[in-house]
Design an enzyme around this catalytic site. Structure first.
Site, PDB file in Angstrom:
ATOM      1  CB  SER A   1      -0.953  -0.047   1.198  1.00 17.26           C
ATOM      2  OG  SER A   1      -1.989   0.886   1.074  1.00 17.26           O
TER       3      SER A   1
ATOM      4  NE  ARG B   1      -9.138   2.340  10.316  1.00 13.78           N
ATOM      5  CZ  ARG B   1      -8.006   1.807   9.903  1.00 13.78           C
ATOM      6  NH1 ARG B   1      -7.309   2.409   8.943  1.00 13.78           N
ATOM      7  NH2 ARG B   1      -7.548   0.695  10.442  1.00 13.78           N
TER       8      ARG B   1
ATOM      9  CG  ASP C   1      -6.382  -4.073  -3.507  1.00 11.77           C
ATOM     10  OD1 ASP C   1      -7.203  -3.174  -3.244  1.00 11.77           O
ATOM     11  OD2 ASP C   1      -5.177  -3.970  -3.261  1.00 11.77           O
TER      12      ASP C   1
ATOM     13  CG  HIS D   1      -5.652  -2.448   0.061  1.00 16.97           C
ATOM     14  ND1 HIS D   1      -4.698  -2.486  -0.931  1.00 16.97           N
ATOM     15  CD2 HIS D   1      -5.161  -1.616   1.030  1.00 16.97           C
ATOM     16  CE1 HIS D   1      -3.677  -1.705  -0.595  1.00 16.97           C
ATOM     17  NE2 HIS D   1      -3.930  -1.185   0.596  1.00 16.97           N
ATOM     18  CG  ASP D   2      -7.197  -4.567   5.342  1.00 22.18           C
ATOM     19  OD1 ASP D   2      -6.381  -3.680   4.999  1.00 22.18           O
ATOM     20  OD2 ASP D   2      -8.050  -4.402   6.235  1.00 22.18           O
TER      21      ASP D   2
END
Length: 379
Positions: A162, A234, A327, A357-358
């Site tokens: 990232s 967030r 992702d 993505h994580d």
């Protein structure tokens, strides 16, 4: 019994006087020149290390947006959360400290010990709104001073996912002679319109919070900083970090236990987002969130180098590029561009994962295997 909730601090940043934990610091002897013009004085970088340096075994690990230098180790004094890549650094893992000297800095502009918006400026007041845009290239310039201070002429490997992958790529393009191997995860050659668009409402949410005070809120009492805006940011970001499939499988349309969404309650997925927002506002800084998001938006390895293809062609490191199949923030086609453009990188290695993505953090066994493969290779 009703539980008492702790009011969020004005900032979750590490501040002078807090327990240093495992951190060490390297101070830049001169002001840091910036791509935007001008310079940033008094810069220091917080970092942590694991293992012993033997001259050719140093590995640089670079964190994502809300990460820090605490890659491995328990939560405790000075470290509000456990290591964010615990499964990668330690005995039996790819980055075993018995073999590798692992170095993890907190990025300039961050909030966990390195100079950033929450840090004192030369006049003694927090930088706040006066803190300038720092690019990934600027961050690398600062980290070269750290490498020099540690006596590291050449990294055996630079690793990042990232935002950390953006910095890792810049390291290899800016200082090709100092990077032997390069491991890029879930990152692009340049941030695209879609990623900038994901970022825009996050920054807007923070700046729209009355507690933002134009970026100068560091003297606010608990509960009066920009925690609401940071929490909304967030929540938005976390949606881009996970996949629709995973959220559907995990939460579906279930209500949160003990709540009724038809009568003011939440769905389970809403509670999940609330939980992650609450955790972040207690350990991170809104000013750093804005500036580091702008750092990612500015990322372009081809800037001033004749375009992306020319920027990637500067890389001489033995490179492995990996992406995550699901992702939706930095989709695999962006990593395919990296693999195709970096000389000798080979084909993109796709991590099959439902976690979005994580996945670059969650799929530890696969990441360990890929990194281990790169580390035993010869440049």
């Amino acid at each position: 019994m009703t539980s008492v909730r702790t009011l969020p601090p004005a900032t979750g940043a590490w501040r002078e006087g807090d327990d240093p934990g495992r951190r060490r610091w390297a101070a830049l002897p001169d002001p840091l020149p910036l791509e935007t013009g001008g310079e940033l004085p008094g810069v220091r970088i917080a970092f942590e290390t694991w293992g012993t340096f033997t001259g050719d075994n140093a590995v640089l690990v670079l964190h994502a947006l809300t990460g820090d230098s605490h890659v491995a180790g328990p939560a405790g004094p000075g470290h509000p959360t456990p290591g964010w890549w615990e499964a990668l650094v330690g005995p039996g893992h790819a980055l075993d400290p018995a073999r590798w000297f692992v170095v993890a800095p907190n990025v300039v502009g961050g909030c966990q010990g390195s100079t950033g918006p929450s840090s004192p400026a030369p006049d003694g007041r927090p930088w706040g709104s006066r803190f300038p845009l720092v690019t990934t290239r600027d961050a690398v310039a600062a980290e070269t001073v750290l490498a020099d201070a540690l006596g590291i002429d050449r990294w055996a490997c630079v690793v990042g996912g990232s935002m950390g992958g953006m910095r890792a790529l810049e390291w290899a393009a800016t200082e090709p002679d100092r990077v032997e191997r390069l491991f890029l995860l879930a990152c692009p050659a340049a941030s695209a319109a879609d990623q900038i668009a994901w970022s825009a409402p996050q920054i807007a949410a923070i700046r729209a919070d009355p507690g933002w005070r134009g970026g100068d809120y560091y003297d606010a009492a608990p509960g009066e900083g920009p925690h609401l805006g940071l929490g909304v940011a967030r929540r938005m970001a976390h949606l881009s970090y996970r996949s629709a499939f995973e959220l559907g499988e995990r939460f579906g349309r279930d209500p949160q236990e003990g709540e009724d969404p038809w009568r003011g309650g939440r769905y389970a997925v809403e509670s999940y987002l609330d939980h992650h927002a609450d955790k972040l506002v207690h350990r991170f800084d809104a000013g750093s969130y804005v500036r580091l998001t702008e750092m990612m938006n500015a990322h372009d390895v081809g800037r001033g180098r004749g375009g992306v293809a020319a920027g990637l062609a500067r890389v001489t490191a033995r490179t492995l590029v990996a992406g995550v199949s699901s992702d939706r923030l930095y989709p695999p086609e962006q990593q395919a561009e990296l693999a195709a453009g970096i000389p000798g990188a080979g084909e993109l290695r796709l991590i099959e994962s439902p976690y979005g993505h994580d996945g670059f953090l969650v799929e530890a066994p696969t990441v360990n295997r890929l990194l281990g493969e790169l580390l035993v290779s010869r440049s």
